[in-house]
Structure formats: structure tokens, C-alpha cells
Scaffold this motif. Structure first.
Motif, short mmCIF file in Angstrom:
data_model
loop_
_atom_site.label_atom_id
_atom_site.label_comp_id
_atom_site.label_asym_id
_atom_site.label_seq_id
_atom_site.Cartn_x
_atom_site.Cartn_y
_atom_site.Cartn_z
N ALA A 40 44.76 34.04 23.44
CA ALA A 40 43.64 33.14 23.16
C ALA A 40 42.85 32.85 24.43
CB ALA A 40 44.15 31.84 22.53
N ASP A 41 43.55 32.65 25.55
CA ASP A 41 42.86 32.40 26.83
C ASP A 41 41.99 33.58 27.22
OD1 ASP A 41 43.87 29.87 27.26
OD2 ASP A 41 45.58 30.56 28.44
N GLU A 42 42.53 34.79 27.08
CA GLU A 42 41.79 35.99 27.47
C GLU A 42 40.58 36.21 26.57
OE1 GLU A 42 45.44 38.66 29.32
OE2 GLU A 42 45.07 38.69 27.16
N ILE A 43 40.75 35.97 25.28
CA ILE A 43 39.63 36.11 24.34
C ILE A 43 38.51 35.14 24.73
CG2 ILE A 43 38.90 35.75 21.95
CD1 ILE A 43 41.76 36.69 21.15
N GLU A 44 38.88 33.89 24.99
CA GLU A 44 37.87 32.90 25.35
C GLU A 44 37.14 33.30 26.63
OE1 GLU A 44 37.46 28.13 26.45
OE2 GLU A 44 39.45 29.00 26.06
N LYS A 45 37.86 33.77 27.62
CA LYS A 45 37.25 34.15 28.89
C LYS A 45 36.26 35.31 28.70
CE LYS A 45 39.80 33.85 32.49
NZ LYS A 45 40.83 34.06 33.55
N ILE A 46 36.65 36.31 27.92
CA ILE A 46 35.78 37.46 27.70
C ILE A 46 34.56 37.07 26.88
CG2 ILE A 46 35.60 39.73 26.62
CD1 ILE A 46 38.53 40.19 27.38
N VAL A 47 34.76 36.27 25.84
CA VAL A 47 33.63 35.87 25.01
C VAL A 47 32.64 35.04 25.83
CG1 VAL A 47 32.91 34.51 23.01
CG2 VAL A 47 34.88 36.03 22.83
N ARG A 48 33.12 34.19 26.70
CA ARG A 48 32.22 33.44 27.57
C ARG A 48 31.37 34.38 28.42
NH1 ARG A 48 32.68 28.03 27.93
NH2 ARG A 48 34.54 27.04 26.98
N ALA A 49 31.96 35.47 28.90
CA ALA A 49 31.20 36.44 29.68
C ALA A 49 30.12 37.10 28.83
CB ALA A 49 32.15 37.49 30.25
N PHE A 50 30.44 37.39 27.58
CA PHE A 50 29.44 37.97 26.68
C PHE A 50 28.31 36.98 26.39
CE2 PHE A 50 32.43 41.38 25.60
CZ PHE A 50 31.56 42.45 25.43
N VAL A 51 28.67 35.72 26.20
CA VAL A 51 27.63 34.70 25.95
C VAL A 51 26.71 34.61 27.16
CG1 VAL A 51 27.23 32.24 25.59
CG2 VAL A 51 29.02 33.42 24.29
N GLY A 52 27.26 34.77 28.36
CA GLY A 52 26.44 34.77 29.56
C GLY A 52 25.48 35.94 29.63
N CYS A 53 25.73 36.97 28.81
CA CYS A 53 24.84 38.13 28.76
C CYS A 53 23.96 38.13 27.50
CB CYS A 53 25.66 39.41 28.81
SG CYS A 53 26.48 39.69 30.39
N GLY A 54 23.89 36.98 26.82
CA GLY A 54 22.96 36.87 25.70
C GLY A 54 23.55 36.87 24.31
N ILE A 55 24.87 37.03 24.19
CA ILE A 55 25.48 36.98 22.86
C ILE A 55 25.39 35.56 22.31
CG2 ILE A 55 27.67 37.10 21.61
CD1 ILE A 55 26.50 39.85 22.21
N ASN A 56 24.91 35.41 21.07
CA ASN A 56 24.86 34.08 20.45
C ASN A 56 25.46 34.05 19.05
OD1 ASN A 56 22.82 35.24 18.86
ND2 ASN A 56 21.19 34.38 20.12
N LYS A 57 25.96 35.19 18.58
CA LYS A 57 26.64 35.24 17.30
C LYS A 57 27.96 35.96 17.50
CE LYS A 57 26.31 37.11 12.60
NZ LYS A 57 25.46 37.85 11.63
N VAL A 58 29.05 35.37 17.02
CA VAL A 58 30.39 35.96 17.16
C VAL A 58 31.05 36.01 15.80
CG1 VAL A 58 32.68 35.68 18.18
CG2 VAL A 58 30.64 35.16 19.54
N ARG A 59 31.65 37.15 15.49
CA ARG A 59 32.40 37.30 14.23
C ARG A 59 33.82 37.71 14.56
NH1 ARG A 59 31.53 37.57 8.98
NH2 ARG A 59 29.28 37.49 9.28
N LEU A 60 34.80 37.01 14.00
CA LEU A 60 36.21 37.30 14.16
C LEU A 60 36.64 38.29 13.09
CD1 LEU A 60 37.47 33.67 14.83
CD2 LEU A 60 36.73 35.39 16.49
N THR A 61 37.21 39.42 13.53
CA THR A 61 37.61 40.47 12.60
C THR A 61 39.01 40.95 12.94
OG1 THR A 61 36.82 42.38 13.89
CG2 THR A 61 35.19 41.22 12.55
#
Length: 316
Positions: A40-61
Motif C-alpha cells: 500500500a505504501d509503494e502504491i501510494e508513493k508511485i501514484v503520487r508521482a503520477f499525479v505530479g505528472c498530470g494524472i487526475n483519474k485513477v482506476r483500481l483494477t
């Protein structure tokens, strides 16, 4: 962030696991073990990096995301990230009744449910599990707790469940649920047989009362699905056509796999491993940007790609 072909990439699909509690024939899922999954920690850290690059929609699959014991913790962590406008989930629905209320509290606002038939026996034949009633219970619970929009994704296979097109469309008639037909893709022996693919135009010819619907939502909510409506229907009918009418020029998504690799296109083998950068926020951001910029112009389904790649393994 704009990729090398001028597409704005703002949608991240996060595959939480390769594991699944069903064995749908066209997916290629096997008995996967719980290993090498991001924490969970690693997922959060990576997703934060993506949000910093413009990601604003996330889908859990997945796989099936609801087999993870920490699914609600993960959803809650991502739901609190500033910059994410929409957090959604795709599931087979088997455990949805159990988790719907908690997922809503965690920040999930929309759910897609994979459902390929409304017939109990065909459901068991396709999935290997007698669980259609559990999927319906999950849908009911989503409506009760206010998870919306609610969508059903169906894959029709000629000679197996193409007879279910009418009954699936009737769900959109009777309930405020969008029903979307996704063309069979070449990730199994069935998908590699073009004769089994039921294309969108074929379905539309059988249902002439369906008329093109105006696109809803803001630009960031744009969908690769083409939607249709019908007078008296509470929901819409959609078509996702990676085979007959590919939409690569409009693709705005990228995939994070459960092992920390970024898959830049569902129909390409190219991946970027982000695990090596988890201890360096700056380098992680660079790696994310590099991955987005490497996204190819189009998928390679027409070149024989897919047959050896189970959808559960590549964040389908």
C-alpha cells in the motif's frame, strides 16, 4: 502531461494484483500466488508521482482488486491525494456487496462490473463459478450506498454468450446503469480466433432503436466508449472497439502493474520498472515522465500480439 503523439495522459489504471477468484475463459487467468505485489505504501508513493505528472483519474483494477485484504486502505490512501478528481474501481462483483459501503467511504465514486451474461448456467460456464447472484447483490448494494456512475462491462463471444446481448441491454433499460460491450481481444485462444469476435456494428444492427448519445462530463472524463441511448431507457449502451475501430489516437491512459512496472499500452510489451526509484522522489518522477513519453502511437493486436498475455497479468 502530453505524450510524444500529442495525447493528454491523465488516466492511470492501477492493477493491485494478478490474482482473481474467477477463471473467465477469455482472460487467461491462472492460479496466481500472492507474491511481488506492491505494498500500500509503494502504491501510494508511485501514484503520487503520477499525479505530479498530470494524472487526475485513477482506476483500481486487477486481476480482481477485491481479493486484496488491504483494498480499502489502498483506496483511502489514494482518495486523499490532492489532485485526483476521480477514484474508480473495476471488479467482477463477487465480493462487491461486502465492500461497497467501505469503498464509498474511502473515496471510490464509480464502479465498473464485469458481467458477460445474465444466465446462471452460462455465467458458471464462462467464469468457472456459480456466482451470478452475488454479482447482482453487489450491484444492488452499490446503488444503495450511492456509488455512481455504475457500469457493466460485457465481452460477447460468438456461440457462447452472444445470445445475452438483449438481456444485458435490458439492464440499461430498467436501471440507471450503463452497459458497455467490449470487443474480445487476443489474450487467450478464444480471443485469438477472429471468428469468435462479436463486433459493435453487428450488435447495433440488431438494435436499431439505439441512437448516438451526447457525450457527458468534462474533457477529463472523456471515454473511449461510444454511447447510445434509447427512449425510455434509464441507462446508456456503450461500445468499446479495440479491434474493429481502434481508438489509439484518443487514448489517455497508462497502466501501473501489480509488480511495480508501468505498461505503456495494453497491446504492447514495453514496460518500465519503477521499483528501483521508490527511495528517490525526484528520480521516480523522472521515470514516470519517461514512461509516459514512451507510450506508442497504437497497439499491436493486428500484428499477432496478445495470445500469451493473460489480461489478469497486464492490468486489463
Amino acid at each position: 502531461m502530453i505524450d510524444s503523439y500529442g495525447r493528454e495522459i491523465n488516466y492511470l489504471r492501477v492493477s493491485l494484483t494478478k490474482r482473481c477468484n474467477l477463471r473467465c475463459s477469455y482472460c487467461g487467468a491462472q492460479n496466481e500466488k500472492e507474491n511481488n505485489e506492491l505494498t500500500a505504501d509503494e502504491i501510494e508513493k508511485i501514484v503520487r508521482a503520477f499525479v505530479g505528472c498530470g494524472i487526475n483519474k485513477v482506476r483500481l483494477t486487477g486481476g480482481e482488486p477485491l481479493v486484496r485484504k488491504d483494498i480499502c486502505d489502498i483506496a483511502g490512501r489514494l482518495g486523499r491525494i490532492e489532485g485526483i478528481k476521480k477514484l474508480a474501481l473495476t471488479t467482477n462483483g463477487i465480493r462487491l456487496k461486502e465492500f461497497a459501503a467501505e469503498l464509498k467511504k474511502a473515496g471510490v465514486s464509480a464502479v465498473n462490473i464485469s458481467l458477460d451474461t445474465t444466465d446462471k448456467e452460462r455465467f458458471e460456464a464462462i467464469t468457472g463459478y456459480d456466482g451470478l447472484h452475488r454479482v447482482y447483490e453487489g450491484i444492488d448494494e452499490c446503488e444503495r450506498v450511492g456509488l455512481s456512475p455504475l457500469r457493466i462491462n460485457a465481452v460477447l463471444i460468438r456461440g457462447q454468450n452472444d445470445i445475452d446481448a438483449q438481456s444485458l441491454i435490458n439492464i440499461a433499460r430498467d436501471r440507471k446503469i450503463d452497459v458497455r460491450f467490449i470487443e474480445l481481444m487476443p489474450f487467450s485462444d478464444e480471443g485469438d480466433n477472429e471468428k469468435l469476435v462479436v463486433k459493435s456494428d453487428e450488435i447495433l444492427k440488431s438494435f436499431p432503436l439505439l441512437k448516438p448519445a451526447p457525450q457527458k462530463g468534462t474533457p477529463f472524463e472523456k471515454s473511449v466508449a461510444r454511447y447510445y441511448e434509447c427512449e425510455g431507457f434509464k441507462g446508456r449502451v456503450g461500445f468499446i472497439t479495440p479491434i474493429s475501430d481502434k481508438f489509439c489516437s484518443e487514448c489517455n491512459r497508462i497502466r501501473l502493474l501489480s509488480d511495480g512496472k508501468v505498461k505503456v499500452c495494453l497491446g504492447s510489451d514495453e514496460t518500465h520498472d519503477l521499483r528501483a526509484y521508490l527511495d528517490d522522489e525526484k528520480e521516480l518522477g523522472k521515470a514516470v515522465r519517461a514512461a509516459i513519453l514512451s507510450k506508442p502511437m497504437e497497439h499491436k493486436f493486428s500484428c499477432g500480439y496478445g495470445a500469451s498475455h493473460g489480461l489478469n497479468k497486464i492490468g486489463g
